[in-house]
Design an enzyme around this catalytic site. Structure first.
Site, mmCIF file in Angstrom:
data_model
loop_
_atom_site.group_PDB
_atom_site.id
_atom_site.type_symbol
_atom_site.label_atom_id
_atom_site.label_comp_id
_atom_site.label_asym_id
_atom_site.label_seq_id
_atom_site.Cartn_x
_atom_site.Cartn_y
_atom_site.Cartn_z
ATOM 1 N N LEU A 16 -11.580 10.110 4.009
ATOM 2 C CA LEU A 16 -11.030 11.427 4.337
ATOM 3 C C LEU A 16 -11.909 12.549 3.784
ATOM 4 O O LEU A 16 -11.669 13.718 4.034
ATOM 5 C CB LEU A 16 -9.610 11.551 3.770
ATOM 6 C CG LEU A 16 -8.581 10.612 4.426
ATOM 7 C CD1 LEU A 16 -7.255 10.670 3.679
ATOM 8 C CD2 LEU A 16 -8.379 10.955 5.895
ATOM 9 N N SER A 17 -12.966 12.190 3.036
ATOM 10 C CA SER A 17 -13.818 13.219 2.431
ATOM 11 C C SER A 17 -14.459 14.157 3.460
ATOM 12 O O SER A 17 -14.506 15.366 3.227
ATOM 13 C CB SER A 17 -14.891 12.572 1.556
ATOM 14 O OG SER A 17 -14.264 11.942 0.453
ATOM 15 N N THR A 62 -18.849 6.046 -3.034
ATOM 16 C CA THR A 62 -17.614 5.298 -3.194
ATOM 17 C C THR A 62 -17.927 3.803 -3.212
ATOM 18 O O THR A 62 -19.097 3.405 -3.281
ATOM 19 C CB THR A 62 -16.564 5.744 -2.147
ATOM 20 O OG1 THR A 62 -15.352 5.067 -2.418
ATOM 21 C CG2 THR A 62 -16.994 5.478 -0.720
ATOM 22 N N LYS A 66 -20.689 2.774 -6.869
ATOM 23 C CA LYS A 66 -20.508 3.736 -7.963
ATOM 24 C C LYS A 66 -21.271 3.399 -9.232
ATOM 25 O O LYS A 66 -21.674 4.287 -9.967
ATOM 26 C CB LYS A 66 -19.018 3.871 -8.315
ATOM 27 C CG LYS A 66 -18.251 4.733 -7.342
ATOM 28 C CD LYS A 66 -16.854 5.004 -7.872
ATOM 29 C CE LYS A 66 -16.046 5.775 -6.855
ATOM 30 N NZ LYS A 66 -14.720 6.126 -7.360
ATOM 31 N N ASN A 87 -19.866 9.302 -8.995
ATOM 32 C CA ASN A 87 -19.248 9.498 -7.677
ATOM 33 C C ASN A 87 -19.739 10.769 -6.983
ATOM 34 O O ASN A 87 -19.385 11.025 -5.847
ATOM 35 C CB ASN A 87 -17.714 9.493 -7.765
ATOM 36 C CG ASN A 87 -17.161 10.798 -8.283
ATOM 37 O OD1 ASN A 87 -17.796 11.472 -9.092
ATOM 38 N ND2 ASN A 87 -15.993 11.178 -7.819
ATOM 39 N N ASP A 102 -14.152 11.768 -11.150
ATOM 40 C CA ASP A 102 -12.895 11.007 -11.078
ATOM 41 C C ASP A 102 -11.964 11.332 -12.251
ATOM 42 O O ASP A 102 -10.752 11.397 -12.085
ATOM 43 C CB ASP A 102 -13.173 9.500 -11.063
ATOM 44 C CG ASP A 102 -13.632 9.015 -9.696
ATOM 45 O OD1 ASP A 102 -13.359 9.699 -8.696
ATOM 46 O OD2 ASP A 102 -14.279 7.953 -9.631
ATOM 47 N N LYS A 155 -11.345 -8.408 -18.401
ATOM 48 C CA LYS A 155 -11.732 -7.035 -18.027
ATOM 49 C C LYS A 155 -10.857 -6.003 -18.734
ATOM 50 O O LYS A 155 -11.316 -4.930 -19.120
ATOM 51 C CB LYS A 155 -11.692 -6.861 -16.509
ATOM 52 C CG LYS A 155 -12.919 -7.471 -15.839
ATOM 53 C CD LYS A 155 -12.817 -7.474 -14.327
ATOM 54 C CE LYS A 155 -13.000 -6.102 -13.710
ATOM 55 N NZ LYS A 155 -12.814 -6.174 -12.224
HETATM 56 P P1 ATR Z 1 -12.198 0.512 -8.374
HETATM 57 O O1 ATR Z 1 -13.594 1.049 -8.492
HETATM 58 O O2 ATR Z 1 -11.435 1.123 -7.241
HETATM 59 O O3 ATR Z 1 -11.462 0.548 -9.654
HETATM 60 P P2 ATR Z 1 -12.678 -2.315 -8.785
HETATM 61 O O4 ATR Z 1 -13.625 -1.965 -9.879
HETATM 62 O O5 ATR Z 1 -13.085 -3.350 -7.801
HETATM 63 O O6 ATR Z 1 -12.355 -1.017 -7.908
HETATM 64 O O7 ATR Z 1 -11.266 -2.685 -9.473
HETATM 65 C C1 ATR Z 1 -10.189 -3.158 -8.715
HETATM 66 C C2 ATR Z 1 -8.976 -3.416 -9.636
HETATM 67 O O8 ATR Z 1 -7.874 -3.873 -8.828
HETATM 68 C C3 ATR Z 1 -9.185 -4.500 -10.691
HETATM 69 O O9 ATR Z 1 -8.426 -4.177 -11.834
HETATM 70 C C4 ATR Z 1 -8.628 -5.746 -10.004
HETATM 71 O O10 ATR Z 1 -8.204 -6.780 -10.869
HETATM 72 P P3 ATR Z 1 -9.266 -7.909 -11.360
HETATM 73 O O11 ATR Z 1 -10.066 -7.248 -12.453
HETATM 74 O O12 ATR Z 1 -8.421 -9.007 -11.880
HETATM 75 O O13 ATR Z 1 -10.077 -8.278 -10.177
HETATM 76 C C5 ATR Z 1 -7.422 -5.153 -9.324
HETATM 77 N N1 ATR Z 1 -6.922 -5.970 -8.206
HETATM 78 C C6 ATR Z 1 -7.465 -6.092 -6.976
HETATM 79 N N2 ATR Z 1 -6.703 -6.901 -6.212
HETATM 80 C C7 ATR Z 1 -5.660 -7.319 -6.989
HETATM 81 C C8 ATR Z 1 -4.506 -8.156 -6.780
HETATM 82 N N3 ATR Z 1 -4.285 -8.745 -5.593
HETATM 83 N N4 ATR Z 1 -3.632 -8.315 -7.807
HETATM 84 C C9 ATR Z 1 -3.841 -7.716 -8.993
HETATM 85 N N5 ATR Z 1 -4.894 -6.919 -9.249
HETATM 86 C C10 ATR Z 1 -5.787 -6.706 -8.265
#
Ligand code: ATR
Length: 273
Positions: A16-17, A62, A66, A87, A102, A155
């Site tokens: 949407l940016s 994005t 990033k 970003n 962010d 993490k």
């Molecule tokens: P962003 O930059 O948007 O934060 P990311 O770094 O890929 O994207 O992080 C995604 C987050 O969503 C993580 O915390 C991920 O959990 P994991 O570290 O265990 O992968 C979480 N996430 C994604 N899908 C998930 C799911 N189905 N259930 C629980 N957590 C989920």
């Protein structure tokens, strides 16, 4: 000559940016354009080369670039080095400077609504790139403590170490260990991508009340299951689109050096739903 801007990422077609920034250009009569440019994982260096060739004035970054984008910066703003992800980039005569909007974008709706987060207890769900910017925001505003819950405990543990290094009391747990403790927090944030595909929220919000702030960073759909559950408990809601708008406003001000037309940008954003 008019200025040109872009957002890069993959996928990018639903971004949407372009709508938000183009609305700002129209509102202020700026001779600028903003496009979405798909750069697949692994092709970032070539993509950046292309953007430099056309003398792009600035761009947003994005998923999934990033963090990798940090390598291609000539200058790094403090926001960006703290969070370890970028970003927003400005291009001045081929010198790329990186920023991270962010954190400010996350804090902006809280400030606009005069919701004080000094001294609050935070439950943050998720431990990815967005969660890291959010942790930095809570540290800056001096929250009391943060519990970071993530599917992958390692993490969450790493992010909790980062929180402590910047002065925020933190601990890490697995999502399933949240159980019925949501009511013990003043603010609950979903920083996972869960909800984007209309999935059920990963936690229950039973027992929270009308003073609890519930903030979802997923902005599409606007009413995620997490938001719906929070509404059922009459909590204070902050939508993902509000953070999206906040970071766009900050990017605009970095690039143009003037105050962003907030209302025009908000209207364009909401029109995109
Ligand atoms: P962003 O930059 O948007 O934060 P990311 O770094 O890929 O994207 O992080 C995604 C987050 O969503 C993580 O915390 C991920 O959990 P994991 O570290 O265990 O992968 C979480 N996430 C994604 N899908 C998930 C799911 N189905 N259930 C629980 N957590 C989920």
């Amino acid at each position: 000559m008019g200025k040109s801007f872009a957002v890069i990422g993959d996928p990018i077609d639903h971004s949407l940016s372009p709508n938000i920034h183009s609305a700002a250009f129209r509102e202020l009569d700026l001779d600028s354009s903003y496009i979405a440019y798909r750069i697949p994982k692994g092709e970032l260096e070539d993509g950046i080369g292309g953007l430099k060739k056309i003398k792009i004035d600035g761009f947003n970054i994005t998923i999934p670039h990033k963090i990798e984008m940090m390598k291609y910066l000539d200058k790094i703003d403090e926001s960006c080095s703290l969070i370890g992800a970028v970003n927003t980039v400005s291009n001045k005569d081929g010198i790329l400077k990186g920023y991270n909007t962010d954190m400010d974008g996350f804090l902006e709706p809280l400030k606009k609504k005069e919701l004080n987060i000094n001294g609050v207890k935070v439950l943050l769900i998720g431990a990815g790139g967005a969660a890291r910017a959010i942790v930095a925001g809570f540290a800056k505003e001096k929250a009391k403590s943060i519990t970071i819950a993530n599917r992958t405990l390692e993490k969450a543990t790493n992010l909790s170490k980062f929180a402590k290094t910047i002065g925020l009391d933190a601990n890490a747990i697995e999502i399933e260990d949240i159980k019925d403790t949501a009511k013990d927090y003043d603010i609950i944030v979903n920083a996972t991508s869960v909800g984007l595909k209309n999935e059920s929220s990963v936690i229950e919000l039973k027992g929270i009340n009308e003073k609890t702030i519930v903030y979802d960073i997923v902005y599409m759909p606007m009413n995620t299951d997490f938001i719906k559950k929070a509404k059922a408990e009459k909590a204070i809601i902050i939508y993902g689109y509000e953070m999206l708008l906040g970071q766009a406003v900050r990017s605009f001000e970095i690039w143009h050096g003037i105050e962003a037309p907030y209302n025009a940008m908000k209207k364009a954003l909401l029109g995109g739903f």
